[in-house]
Each structure stands twice: as structure tokens, then as C-alpha cells.
Design a protein around this motif. Sequence first.
Motif, short mmCIF file in Angstrom:
data_model
loop_
_atom_site.label_atom_id
_atom_site.label_comp_id
_atom_site.label_asym_id
_atom_site.label_seq_id
_atom_site.Cartn_x
_atom_site.Cartn_y
_atom_site.Cartn_z
N TYR A 79 -3.96 -2.84 2.75
CA TYR A 79 -2.32 -2.66 2.85
C TYR A 79 -2.25 -0.96 2.98
CZ TYR A 79 -1.73 -7.44 1.47
OH TYR A 79 -1.84 -8.74 1.43
N ILE A 80 -2.88 -0.21 2.24
CA ILE A 80 -2.68 1.26 2.40
C ILE A 80 -2.90 1.54 3.78
CG2 ILE A 80 -3.72 3.56 1.64
CD1 ILE A 80 -4.04 2.54 -1.06
N GLY A 81 -3.90 1.03 4.74
CA GLY A 81 -4.24 1.35 6.05
C GLY A 81 -2.90 0.91 6.92
N CYS A 133 -1.93 8.63 3.69
CA CYS A 133 -2.47 6.99 3.41
C CYS A 133 -3.81 6.97 3.96
CB CYS A 133 -1.35 6.29 3.93
SG CYS A 133 0.27 5.96 2.99
N PHE A 134 -3.73 7.57 4.94
CA PHE A 134 -5.13 7.21 6.16
C PHE A 134 -6.23 7.95 5.12
CE2 PHE A 134 -3.22 6.01 10.19
CZ PHE A 134 -4.12 4.89 10.19
N VAL A 135 -6.14 8.89 4.69
CA VAL A 135 -7.20 9.69 3.69
C VAL A 135 -7.54 8.64 2.78
CG1 VAL A 135 -7.86 11.64 2.58
CG2 VAL A 135 -6.77 12.15 4.64
N ILE A 136 -6.57 8.15 1.98
CA ILE A 136 -6.95 7.29 0.79
C ILE A 136 -7.39 6.06 1.41
CG2 ILE A 136 -5.70 5.78 -0.98
CD1 ILE A 136 -3.41 8.04 -1.01
N GLY A 178 -9.23 5.68 3.90
CA GLY A 178 -10.90 6.11 4.37
C GLY A 178 -11.54 6.22 3.06
N VAL A 179 -11.18 6.87 2.20
CA VAL A 179 -11.78 6.89 0.95
C VAL A 179 -12.29 5.67 0.27
CG1 VAL A 179 -11.81 7.89 -1.37
CG2 VAL A 179 -11.12 9.49 0.45
N PHE A 180 -11.16 4.74 0.02
CA PHE A 180 -11.46 3.64 -0.57
C PHE A 180 -12.00 2.42 0.08
CE2 PHE A 180 -8.03 5.25 -3.56
CZ PHE A 180 -8.91 5.60 -4.47
N SER A 181 -12.25 2.65 1.54
CA SER A 181 -12.81 1.64 2.40
C SER A 181 -14.36 2.20 2.78
CB SER A 181 -12.08 1.69 3.70
OG SER A 181 -10.78 1.00 3.71
N GLY A 182 -14.94 2.99 1.92
CA GLY A 182 -16.21 3.31 1.97
C GLY A 182 -16.53 4.58 2.51
N MET A 183 -15.77 5.69 2.39
CA MET A 183 -15.80 7.10 2.93
C MET A 183 -16.16 6.92 4.24
SD MET A 183 -15.66 8.72 0.17
CE MET A 183 -15.70 10.47 0.51
N LEU A 184 -14.89 6.46 5.14
CA LEU A 184 -14.96 6.54 6.48
C LEU A 184 -14.65 8.13 7.09
CD1 LEU A 184 -13.13 3.21 6.92
CD2 LEU A 184 -15.39 3.50 7.01
N TRP A 185 -15.52 8.83 7.22
CA TRP A 185 -15.33 10.33 7.61
C TRP A 185 -14.76 10.47 8.77
CZ3 TRP A 185 -15.51 13.47 3.76
CH2 TRP A 185 -16.38 13.02 2.75
N PRO A 186 -14.81 9.53 9.93
CA PRO A 186 -13.99 9.80 11.20
C PRO A 186 -12.67 9.50 10.93
CG PRO A 186 -16.02 8.46 11.53
CD PRO A 186 -16.01 8.69 9.87
#
Length: 74
Positions: free
Chosen positions: A8-10, A39-42, A44-52
Motif C-alpha cells: 500500500y505504501i508503494g 514513500c518509495f524509500v520506505i 524499498g526498505v520494508f520490501s527487503g532493501m530494494l536498493w534500485p
Amino acid sequence: MNPEIATYIGYAASFFIVLSFILKDLTKIRIVNLIGCICFVIYGVFSGMLWPVIIPNGIICFVQIYYLLTAKKK
């Protein structure tokens, strides 16, 4: 974090980014885009550290903050 909440944040991030393309006032564009990038940074962090996802959106956050702060001085 619950993966469903991260999703939902995504979606919220995508909404804010698209909304920033619709607006006309530059300050509002930067603020809405900043919210989307945060929101995209959050996401990325909570979806498994999606660095891209985290790195470019983190950089854009700093760019938006810089221009918002320098615009106030003019």
C-alpha cells in the motif's frame, strides 16, 4: 512490517509521483514529488532493501529539499 502494508505504501508512492506530473505550481510539484519519493524509500526498505528503488528516490528527496529551501530565499 506486514508485506501488505508495504504494498500500500508503494501504491501511495506511485499515486504521489503521478500527481506531481499533473500539478502546475512548481512548489506544489516538488512537495508532492518529495512525499512520493519518501514513500518509495520506505517501500524499498520494508520490501527487503530494494536498493534500485531506495537510492534514486533518496537522491531525489535531497534534490527536492534543496530546491524547496533555496526557492524560499529568493
